[in-house]
Design a protein around this motif. Structure first.
Motif, PDB file in Angstrom:
ATOM      1  N   ALA A   3      -8.011  19.546  25.258  1.00 53.64           N
ATOM      2  CA  ALA A   3      -8.102  18.478  24.830  1.00 53.64           C
ATOM      3  C   ALA A   3      -8.193  18.460  23.355  1.00 53.64           C
ATOM      4  O   ALA A   3      -7.827  17.586  22.554  1.00 53.64           O
ATOM      5  CB  ALA A   3      -9.063  17.948  25.211  1.00 53.64           C
ATOM      6  N   LEU A   4      -8.214  19.966  22.449  1.00 52.61           N
ATOM      7  CA  LEU A   4      -8.284  19.958  20.938  1.00 52.61           C
ATOM      8  C   LEU A   4      -6.705  20.526  20.496  1.00 52.61           C
ATOM      9  O   LEU A   4      -6.691  20.933  19.757  1.00 52.61           O
ATOM     10  CB  LEU A   4      -9.274  20.826  20.526  1.00 52.61           C
ATOM     11  CG  LEU A   4     -10.478  19.919  20.572  1.00 52.61           C
ATOM     12  CD1 LEU A   4     -12.099  20.933  20.382  1.00 52.61           C
ATOM     13  CD2 LEU A   4     -10.590  19.066  19.600  1.00 52.61           C
ATOM     14  N   ALA A   5      -6.114  20.777  21.678  1.00 54.83           N
ATOM     15  CA  ALA A   5      -4.583  21.565  20.737  1.00 54.83           C
ATOM     16  C   ALA A   5      -4.178  20.525  19.682  1.00 54.83           C
ATOM     17  O   ALA A   5      -4.241  19.386  19.978  1.00 54.83           O
ATOM     18  CB  ALA A   5      -3.570  21.644  22.708  1.00 54.83           C
ATOM     19  N   GLU A  59     -14.590  13.845  26.012  1.00 64.85           N
ATOM     20  CA  GLU A  59     -14.759  12.975  24.725  1.00 64.85           C
ATOM     21  C   GLU A  59     -14.825  13.501  23.856  1.00 64.85           C
ATOM     22  O   GLU A  59     -15.706  13.151  23.149  1.00 64.85           O
ATOM     23  CB  GLU A  59     -16.274  12.152  26.339  1.00 64.85           C
ATOM     24  CG  GLU A  59     -15.636  11.603  27.519  1.00 64.85           C
ATOM     25  CD  GLU A  59     -16.510  11.281  28.116  1.00 64.85           C
ATOM     26  OE1 GLU A  59     -16.418  10.056  28.480  1.00 64.85           O
ATOM     27  OE2 GLU A  59     -17.616  11.882  28.350  1.00 64.85           O
ATOM     28  N   VAL A  60     -15.690  15.065  24.646  1.00 68.04           N
ATOM     29  CA  VAL A  60     -16.355  16.034  23.251  1.00 68.04           C
ATOM     30  C   VAL A  60     -15.382  15.902  21.909  1.00 68.04           C
ATOM     31  O   VAL A  60     -15.716  16.470  20.532  1.00 68.04           O
ATOM     32  CB  VAL A  60     -16.214  17.080  23.879  1.00 68.04           C
ATOM     33  CG1 VAL A  60     -16.950  18.185  23.196  1.00 68.04           C
ATOM     34  CG2 VAL A  60     -17.935  16.538  24.624  1.00 68.04           C
ATOM     35  N   ALA A  61     -14.247  16.116  22.604  1.00 67.45           N
ATOM     36  CA  ALA A  61     -13.162  17.050  22.055  1.00 67.45           C
ATOM     37  C   ALA A  61     -12.521  15.359  21.271  1.00 67.45           C
ATOM     38  O   ALA A  61     -12.155  15.272  19.648  1.00 67.45           O
ATOM     39  CB  ALA A  61     -11.336  16.813  22.063  1.00 67.45           C
ATOM     40  N   ASP A  62     -12.803  14.197  21.497  1.00 72.78           N
ATOM     41  CA  ASP A  62     -12.798  13.334  20.669  1.00 72.78           C
ATOM     42  C   ASP A  62     -13.876  13.057  19.538  1.00 72.78           C
ATOM     43  O   ASP A  62     -13.536  12.363  18.557  1.00 72.78           O
ATOM     44  CB  ASP A  62     -12.730  11.454  21.410  1.00 72.78           C
ATOM     45  CG  ASP A  62     -11.300  11.638  22.416  1.00 72.78           C
ATOM     46  OD1 ASP A  62     -10.144  12.130  22.332  1.00 72.78           O
ATOM     47  OD2 ASP A  62     -11.620  11.359  23.593  1.00 72.78           O
ATOM     48  N   ASP A  92     -13.326  12.873  15.167  1.00 68.99           N
ATOM     49  CA  ASP A  92     -13.624  11.583  14.488  1.00 68.99           C
ATOM     50  C   ASP A  92     -14.783  12.343  13.839  1.00 68.99           C
ATOM     51  O   ASP A  92     -14.541  12.645  12.865  1.00 68.99           O
ATOM     52  CB  ASP A  92     -14.406  10.671  15.441  1.00 68.99           C
ATOM     53  CG  ASP A  92     -13.461   9.422  16.597  1.00 68.99           C
ATOM     54  OD1 ASP A  92     -12.194   9.910  16.169  1.00 68.99           O
ATOM     55  OD2 ASP A  92     -13.921   8.894  17.359  1.00 68.99           O
ATOM     56  N   THR A  93     -15.179  12.957  14.285  1.00 62.08           N
ATOM     57  CA  THR A  93     -16.897  14.057  12.774  1.00 62.08           C
ATOM     58  C   THR A  93     -16.010  14.642  12.325  1.00 62.08           C
ATOM     59  O   THR A  93     -16.351  14.306  11.025  1.00 62.08           O
ATOM     60  CB  THR A  93     -18.410  15.259  13.509  1.00 62.08           C
ATOM     61  OG1 THR A  93     -18.763  14.092  14.932  1.00 62.08           O
ATOM     62  CG2 THR A  93     -18.967  15.265  13.106  1.00 62.08           C
ATOM     63  N   GLU A  94     -14.813  15.358  12.149  1.00 55.86           N
ATOM     64  CA  GLU A  94     -14.134  15.528  11.829  1.00 55.86           C
ATOM     65  C   GLU A  94     -13.497  14.954  10.077  1.00 55.86           C
ATOM     66  O   GLU A  94     -13.908  15.687   9.175  1.00 55.86           O
ATOM     67  CB  GLU A  94     -13.093  17.174  12.275  1.00 55.86           C
ATOM     68  CG  GLU A  94     -12.695  17.723  10.976  1.00 55.86           C
ATOM     69  CD  GLU A  94     -13.287  19.024  10.463  1.00 55.86           C
ATOM     70  OE1 GLU A  94     -12.649  20.265   9.970  1.00 55.86           O
ATOM     71  OE2 GLU A  94     -14.260  19.224  11.464  1.00 55.86           O
TER      72      GLU A  94
END
Length: 311
Positions: free
Chosen positions: A19-21, A67-70, A74-76
């Motif tokens: 998901a973080l690709a 969801e964690v990836a999103d 956003d936090t980054e």
């Protein structure tokens, strides 16, 4: 929703990585570590439940991998925006861009890193060479293997320390968490993975390279700074009456101390040229420092951070 949830922690981490690709590898490393730590702690607090049950139970609070990836993406963006120093105003002219380097805070941080690199380079080089040779030399004894494992662990810790220096001074995003380890694997498998991890060896290569790089950075920074400041100071001292012009031609020392009197072997007609040259060289030094900071940040990212594609 539960039907699409992973059934095990390694599966959850694999799906989170997918998901973080395309995200920054340092961000991926931090996300994987945080996710594993959270899921392992929840599993330890619920010994009667399976991994699938724990994942399903915490899905509403921690979230599914997508969801964690999103959330991390956003936090980054928010964190990087908050930590990024104010950008200097954009200059349209060539002269504006040349002299505008003085308003970039990253320039001075990079210059300080160049000076600091000598000390860190010596420490990293000595640590790796001494630790590796001592551990391998004692590997035939009963304490050799545990000592080698401890040494490899210390290398990972030092890579995080160097990463923080690189991120704070050079502005390159580096991991803030160590590499996650699959704790479900047997101890020997985890030890084998430690020895076969390419990033471990590239980290040691980086630490060895830091000695010649540190010497080069320190020498370049000090020579350029001293030369530029001396070139500016010599004419000023002559013009203000604190120094006099000497006609000696043996050597190019800008200021000589003879009989408690300051002399410079630059003729009067050359003082304005020397002053302007020193002033320009000072700005060139700042550009060089900023450029080296960017190049070294890229080198550190390549050698210290595991690529998400190869993780």
């Amino acid at each position: 929703m539960n039907a699409s949830l992973p059934r095990s922690i390694p599966d959850y981490l694999d799906r989170l990585r997918e998901a973080l690709a395309g995200a920054d590898p340092a961000l991926v490393q931090d996300a994987l570590y945080d996710a594993e730590e959270y899921l392992r702690s929840e599993l330890a607090e619920n010994p009667g439940k399976s991994e699938a049950e724990v994942i399903a139970a915490v899905a509403s609070s921690y979230g599914a991998p997508d969801e964690v990836a999103d959330i991390y993406r956003d936090t980054e963006v928010k964190v990087q925006t908050a930590l990024r120093p104010p950008a200097p105003p954009r200059r349209k002219s060539a002269l504006g861009r040349f002299f505008g380097v003085v308003a970039d805070p990253r320039t001075y941080a990079s210059l300080f890193y160049m000076v600091l690199a000598l000390a860190t380079g010596i420490f990293y080089f000595v640590w790796v060479v001494t630790g590796l040779s001592l551990s391998l030399g004692l590997s035939i004894t009963i304490i050799g293997i545990p000592l080698l494992i401890l040494f490899f662990g210390s290398v990972r810790i030092l890579s995080l320390v160097e990463g923080r220096l690189v991120e704070v001074m050079l502005g390159e995003r580096m991991p803030r968490r160590p590499l996650y380890a699959d704790r479900s694997l047997p101890l020997m498998e985890r030890i084998k993975e430690l020895f076969t991890d390419p990033r471990m060896w590239s980290t040691m290569l980086y630490f060895v390279l830091m000695l010649p790089l540190g010497i080069f950075y320190f020498t370049l920074a000090t020579v350029l700074i001293v030369t530029s400041l001396a070139s500016i100071a010599a004419p000023v001292l002559v013009w203000t009456g604190f120094a006099d012009v000497g006609m000696s031609v043996d050597g190019w020392t800008l200021i000589n101390l003879q009989n408690d009197v300051l002399y410079t072997n630059v003729p009067y007609w050359g003082l304005p040229v020397l002053f302007v040259g020193g002033f320009v060289l000072l700005f060139v030094t700042l550009h060089v420092a900023r450029g080296i900071g960017r190049l070294h940040g890229s080198l550190a990212k390549r050698l210290l951070v595991k690529s998400a594609q190869t993780a």
